[in-house]
Write a protein that holds these residues in place. Sequence first.
Motif: not given
Length: 174
Positions: A103-106, A65-68, A70-73, A34-37
């Motif tokens: 890593e993908k955030a680099i 937040l671990a499951h999110y 990719d969305e945060l990136i 709910e928070f991420i949405e």
Amino acid sequence: MSKIKEILQSGLKPKEKLTTLVEAVTQKKISAKEFIEYFKSAPDVEKGTCADAMKHISKEKPEILAHYIDELIGYINYDAPRVKWGIPEAIGNLAQRYPKEVEKAIPKLLVNTKDKSTVIRWCAAYGLTEIAKNNSRTRRELMPLFESMVEKENNNGVRNVYVKAIKLIEKDKK
């Protein structure tokens, strides 16, 4: 009205809103989903408050937040400055428990190292150095960049983030 909207649109002072939001999410009164949405569809001011909350949530209870990740990136280079501050710090905090996933955030964090805002550069430096400290695979790529940043960066606070990471990583090698 959702619990998040209630908090963000209440008469509380900004710090109180932030604290209340962080507590609600960490105590699971508001679900991470709910928070991420809400964050994704919120106006920029509220998005900034949510990003700031993520920085605290990721420090206290990173698993929320671990499951999110990719969305945060996807929001690292978002236009609103408070989002550019909060998300990279959240990524840095998450790097401690989820070093491979962040890593993908680099590449996106590297973009923010060139921003004119000192705060945005500091937050990007924090995110990058936490990734390097916690993920040995990224060090070969990042260490030369950190050394270059130490030479180029004019702000002592930002420069020190890189200097401390370099010292810690080099000490780790021994």
